[in-house]
Scaffold this motif. Structure first.
Motif, PDB file in Angstrom:
ATOM      1  N   GLN A   1      -6.893-117.619 -95.741  1.00  0.00           N
ATOM      2  CA  GLN A   1      -7.566-117.119 -96.947  1.00  0.00           C
ATOM      3  C   GLN A   1      -9.076-117.074 -96.739  1.00  0.00           C
ATOM      4  O   GLN A   1      -9.742-116.109 -97.148  1.00  0.00           O
ATOM      5  CB  GLN A   1      -7.236-118.006 -98.145  1.00  0.00           C
ATOM      6  N   ILE A   2      -9.624-118.112 -96.117  1.00  0.00           N
ATOM      7  CA  ILE A   2     -11.065-118.144 -95.851  1.00  0.00           C
ATOM      8  C   ILE A   2     -11.464-116.949 -94.980  1.00  0.00           C
ATOM      9  O   ILE A   2     -12.541-116.362 -95.150  1.00  0.00           O
ATOM     10  CB  ILE A   2     -11.461-119.471 -95.174  1.00  0.00           C
ATOM     11  N   SER A   3     -10.557-116.564 -94.068  1.00  0.00           N
ATOM     12  CA  SER A   3     -10.833-115.422 -93.178  1.00  0.00           C
ATOM     13  C   SER A   3     -10.594-114.076 -93.859  1.00  0.00           C
ATOM     14  O   SER A   3     -10.820-113.031 -93.249  1.00  0.00           O
ATOM     15  CB  SER A   3      -9.950-115.509 -91.930  1.00  0.00           C
ATOM     16  N   GLY A   4     -10.076-114.115 -95.111  1.00  0.00           N
ATOM     17  CA  GLY A   4      -9.920-112.879 -95.860  1.00  0.00           C
ATOM     18  C   GLY A   4      -8.527-112.307 -95.894  1.00  0.00           C
ATOM     19  O   GLY A   4      -8.342-111.171 -96.347  1.00  0.00           O
ATOM     20  N   SER A   5      -7.511-113.058 -95.456  1.00  0.00           N
ATOM     21  CA  SER A   5      -6.144-112.543 -95.445  1.00  0.00           C
ATOM     22  C   SER A   5      -5.514-112.643 -96.831  1.00  0.00           C
ATOM     23  O   SER A   5      -5.404-113.733 -97.391  1.00  0.00           O
ATOM     24  CB  SER A   5      -5.293-113.326 -94.437  1.00  0.00           C
ATOM     25  N   ASP A   6      -5.075-111.520 -97.376  1.00  0.00           N
ATOM     26  CA  ASP A   6      -4.382-111.521 -98.666  1.00  0.00           C
ATOM     27  C   ASP A   6      -2.945-112.025 -98.531  1.00  0.00           C
ATOM     28  O   ASP A   6      -2.357-112.516 -99.488  1.00  0.00           O
ATOM     29  CB  ASP A   6      -4.373-110.109 -99.267  1.00  0.00           C
ATOM     30  N   ASP A   7      -2.362-111.905 -97.328  1.00  0.00           N
ATOM     31  CA  ASP A   7      -0.980-112.349 -97.120  1.00  0.00           C
ATOM     32  C   ASP A   7      -0.838-113.852 -97.314  1.00  0.00           C
ATOM     33  O   ASP A   7       0.257-114.342 -97.585  1.00  0.00           O
ATOM     34  CB  ASP A   7      -0.513-111.983 -95.710  1.00  0.00           C
ATOM     35  N   ALA A   8      -1.937-114.603 -97.157  1.00  0.00           N
ATOM     36  CA  ALA A   8      -1.887-116.062 -97.250  1.00  0.00           C
ATOM     37  C   ALA A   8      -1.943-116.553 -98.688  1.00  0.00           C
ATOM     38  O   ALA A   8      -2.002-117.758 -98.924  1.00  0.00           O
ATOM     39  CB  ALA A   8      -3.036-116.680 -96.451  1.00  0.00           C
ATOM     40  N   ARG A   9      -1.926-115.641 -99.651  1.00  0.00           N
ATOM     41  CA  ARG A   9      -2.012-116.048-101.058  1.00  0.00           C
ATOM     42  C   ARG A   9      -0.641-116.109-101.735  1.00  0.00           C
ATOM     43  O   ARG A   9      -0.553-116.285-102.945  1.00  0.00           O
ATOM     44  CB  ARG A   9      -2.935-115.097-101.821  1.00  0.00           C
ATOM     45  N   SER A  10       0.417-116.000-100.961  1.00  0.00           N
ATOM     46  CA  SER A  10       1.767-116.058-101.507  1.00  0.00           C
ATOM     47  C   SER A  10       2.378-117.434-101.244  1.00  0.00           C
ATOM     48  O   SER A  10       1.743-118.324-100.685  1.00  0.00           O
ATOM     49  CB  SER A  10       2.627-114.966-100.863  1.00  0.00           C
ATOM     50  N   GLY A  11       3.635-117.605-101.641  1.00  0.00           N
ATOM     51  CA  GLY A  11       4.316-118.869-101.430  1.00  0.00           C
ATOM     52  C   GLY A  11       5.088-118.900-100.121  1.00  0.00           C
ATOM     53  O   GLY A  11       5.433-117.865 -99.548  1.00  0.00           O
ATOM     54  N   MET A  12       5.368-120.107 -99.640  1.00  0.00           N
ATOM     55  CA  MET A  12       6.141-120.297 -98.411  1.00  0.00           C
ATOM     56  C   MET A  12       7.073-121.480 -98.613  1.00  0.00           C
ATOM     57  O   MET A  12       6.642-122.553 -99.041  1.00  0.00           O
ATOM     58  CB  MET A  12       5.213-120.560 -97.219  1.00  0.00           C
ATOM     59  N   MET A  13       8.358-121.305 -98.306  1.00  0.00           N
ATOM     60  CA  MET A  13       9.334-122.372 -98.420  1.00  0.00           C
ATOM     61  C   MET A  13       9.831-122.759 -97.036  1.00  0.00           C
ATOM     62  O   MET A  13      10.201-121.895 -96.232  1.00  0.00           O
ATOM     63  CB  MET A  13      10.511-121.935 -99.298  1.00  0.00           C
ATOM     64  N   LEU A  14       9.845-124.074 -96.744  1.00  0.00           N
ATOM     65  CA  LEU A  14      10.304-124.581 -95.461  1.00  0.00           C
ATOM     66  C   LEU A  14      11.705-125.178 -95.607  1.00  0.00           C
ATOM     67  O   LEU A  14      12.089-125.639 -96.678  1.00  0.00           O
ATOM     68  CB  LEU A  14       9.338-125.645 -94.936  1.00  0.00           C
ATOM     69  N   ASP A  15      12.434-125.191 -94.510  1.00  0.00           N
ATOM     70  CA  ASP A  15      13.806-125.691 -94.521  1.00  0.00           C
ATOM     71  C   ASP A  15      13.851-127.217 -94.520  1.00  0.00           C
ATOM     72  O   ASP A  15      12.948-127.884 -93.999  1.00  0.00           O
ATOM     73  CB  ASP A  15      14.569-125.175 -93.300  1.00  0.00           C
ATOM     74  N   THR A  16      14.929-127.749 -95.095  1.00  0.00           N
ATOM     75  CA  THR A  16      15.212-129.186 -95.022  1.00  0.00           C
ATOM     76  C   THR A  16      16.602-129.363 -94.412  1.00  0.00           C
ATOM     77  O   THR A  16      17.364-128.405 -94.290  1.00  0.00           O
ATOM     78  CB  THR A  16      15.200-129.837 -96.408  1.00  0.00           C
ATOM     79  N   GLU A  17      16.907-130.601 -94.041  1.00  0.00           N
ATOM     80  CA  GLU A  17      18.257-130.909 -93.565  1.00  0.00           C
ATOM     81  C   GLU A  17      18.592-132.340 -93.964  1.00  0.00           C
ATOM     82  O   GLU A  17      17.698-133.140 -94.260  1.00  0.00           O
ATOM     83  CB  GLU A  17      18.368-130.728 -92.056  1.00  0.00           C
ATOM     84  N   ILE A  18      19.864-132.661 -93.977  1.00  0.00           N
ATOM     85  CA  ILE A  18      20.300-134.004 -94.349  1.00  0.00           C
ATOM     86  C   ILE A  18      20.373-134.880 -93.100  1.00  0.00           C
ATOM     87  O   ILE A  18      20.945-134.486 -92.082  1.00  0.00           O
ATOM     88  CB  ILE A  18      21.674-133.967 -95.044  1.00  0.00           C
ATOM     89  N   ALA A  19      19.762-136.055 -93.171  1.00  0.00           N
ATOM     90  CA  ALA A  19      19.890-137.080 -92.136  1.00  0.00           C
ATOM     91  C   ALA A  19      20.885-138.103 -92.650  1.00  0.00           C
ATOM     92  O   ALA A  19      20.564-138.907 -93.536  1.00  0.00           O
ATOM     93  CB  ALA A  19      18.531-137.721 -91.853  1.00  0.00           C
ATOM     94  N   TRP A  20      22.116-138.040 -92.129  1.00  0.00           N
ATOM     95  CA  TRP A  20      23.199-138.883 -92.666  1.00  0.00           C
ATOM     96  C   TRP A  20      23.328-140.145 -91.832  1.00  0.00           C
ATOM     97  O   TRP A  20      23.558-140.097 -90.631  1.00  0.00           O
ATOM     98  CB  TRP A  20      24.509-138.110 -92.666  1.00  0.00           C
ATOM     99  N   ARG A  21      23.137-141.309 -92.512  1.00  0.00           N
ATOM    100  CA  ARG A  21      23.173-142.597 -91.810  1.00  0.00           C
ATOM    101  C   ARG A  21      24.151-143.534 -92.504  1.00  0.00           C
ATOM    102  O   ARG A  21      25.096-143.069 -93.126  1.00  0.00           O
ATOM    103  CB  ARG A  21      21.755-143.170 -91.724  1.00  0.00           C
ATOM    104  N   ASP A  22      23.951-144.838 -92.402  1.00  0.00           N
ATOM    105  CA  ASP A  22      24.991-145.796 -92.788  1.00  0.00           C
ATOM    106  C   ASP A  22      24.951-146.226 -94.253  1.00  0.00           C
ATOM    107  O   ASP A  22      25.852-146.931 -94.702  1.00  0.00           O
ATOM    108  CB  ASP A  22      24.878-147.050 -91.922  1.00  0.00           C
ATOM    109  N   SER A  23      23.935-145.816 -95.016  1.00  0.00           N
ATOM    110  CA  SER A  23      23.819-146.338 -96.394  1.00  0.00           C
ATOM    111  C   SER A  23      24.829-145.707 -97.336  1.00  0.00           C
ATOM    112  O   SER A  23      24.988-146.163 -98.470  1.00  0.00           O
ATOM    113  CB  SER A  23      22.407-146.107 -96.932  1.00  0.00           C
ATOM    114  N   ALA A  24      25.514-144.643 -96.890  1.00  0.00           N
ATOM    115  CA  ALA A  24      26.509-144.011 -97.774  1.00  0.00           C
ATOM    116  C   ALA A  24      27.804-143.762 -97.014  1.00  0.00           C
ATOM    117  O   ALA A  24      28.630-143.005 -97.465  1.00  0.00           O
ATOM    118  CB  ALA A  24      25.947-142.702 -98.334  1.00  0.00           C
TER     119      ALA A  24
END
Length: 340
Positions: free
Chosen positions: A317-340
């Motif tokens: 954005q500081i460099s003037g990019s309009d594309d950087a003014r939108s949203g971005m969603m990152l992936d998650t994953e489940i780390a399955w261990r012994d508590s369940a």
């Protein structure tokens, strides 16, 4: 040894030019990163800078460029939670990695009160930073509105409602909470409760929504307790209250790993075993998850990547990019261990 206290003379751009055998204008273009400089001239200037010990006058350059080369990271949490929460630290490190590579300084500002909000807003309006990254913003957050009004390049980590003029990077909290709750239910749990938190933020509210979606008709509002912060103490108090309300619960979704760690402590002290009597899952996959005994099943949240992505979007954005003014969603994953 006696001395007169006089400060040593600092090398100037003229000294660099003389040592390099080039004009002052060429030296200035190299120092300011401007184009149209040959590789040979650039190498000669860089060698001369080392030879004469020249240190650029950052303040003067900032006045000329109208940039501070600094980005503020605003953390909207109590001081105690700032130190306790590993996710905040990971976001900070990810942010600093990207900013440092771009020769930007990270300025960390913590908001704990309305007075802090006013002070930080005044600071941001003074031109001391070129952009802003905001963590843990609440609904109708005054700092978010102030930043939007200033027109500063800015990014939320998360997506608070009511402020649509600022870009964001985040995760699908609803989907992630639903997935891990469904997996917890799939282990045969019949009475599943939740220790919710931060319902004035998108993350806390969305995790509760995902939990409720996973349970469907089996959702019981009496098996949900909520607290303002994602903290160990919230887990202690929340688990005690859930056991008071429903001693027969056999599954718990904690809205963060810190909360789950507190809940585990209460379950142990009450004589319940995990996962045999009660299965418990958390959210974040932070350092808390592996400190727990047994290790915690949880949602892996890419905290450092969130920090890096937020920093890059601010720089764009500081460099003037309009594309950087939108949203971005990152992936998650489940780390399955012994508590369940």
């Amino acid at each position: 040894m006696a001395h007169d206290g006089a400060r040593p003379r600092q090398a100037t751009i003229h000294d660099v030019a003389a040592a390099a055998g080039l004009s002052r204008g060429t030296v200035s273009r190299v120092i300011n990163g401007e184009p149209y400089v040959s590789p040979a001239a650039k190498a000669a200037v860089e060698a001369a800078i080392v030879e004469v010990g020249y240190v650029p006058n950052t303040a003067a350059r900032n006045l000329k460029t109208r940039r501070s080369n600094a980005v503020a990271l605003i953390v909207h949490e109590p001081h105690s939670l700032f130190l306790e929460d590993p996710n905040i630290g990971a976001i900070l490190l990810g942010t600093n990695t990207v900013l440092s590579a771009a020769d930007y300084q990270l300025v960390t500002l913590i908001i704990e009160s309305e007075r802090d909000s006013d002070r930080v807003a005044e600071y941001l309006g003074g031109g001391f930073v070129d952009g802003v990254i905001i963590i843990s913003a609440r609904a109708k957050d005054p700092i978010g509105r102030a930043v939007a009004g200033m027109g500063l390049p800015a990014v939320f980590v998360g997506h608070p409602p009511g402020i649509e003029d600022i870009a964001y990077v985040g995760i699908d909290n609803v989907g992630a909470a639903r997935s891990i709750t469904e997996r917890l239910i799939g282990t045969g749990r019949k009475r599943v409760a939740m220790i919710a938190s931060a319902l004035d933020r998108d993350s806390g509210r969305d995790r509760l929504t995902g939990f409720r979606s996973a349970l469907g008709d089996r959702f019981d509002p009496d098996l949900v307790v909520d607290f303002p912060f994602y903290s160990y103490d919230s887990g202690l108090d929340g688990m005690r209250e859930l056991l008071r309300r429903a001693p027969d619960i056999d599954g718990v979704f904690a809205a963060s790993d810190a909360i789950a760690a507190g809940a585990l402590e209460v379950l142990r002290s009450s004589g319940r075993t995990v996962p045999d009597d009660v299965g418990i899952v958390g959210f974040d996959d932070s350092a808390w998850a592996l400190r727990c005994q047994p290790p915690l099943s949880t949602v892996h949240q890419p905290a450092m990547t969130l920090g890096r992505a937020a920093a890059q979007r601010v720089l764009d954005q500081i460099s003037g990019s309009d594309d950087a003014r939108s949203g971005m969603m990152l992936d998650t994953e489940i780390a399955w261990r012994d508590s369940a």
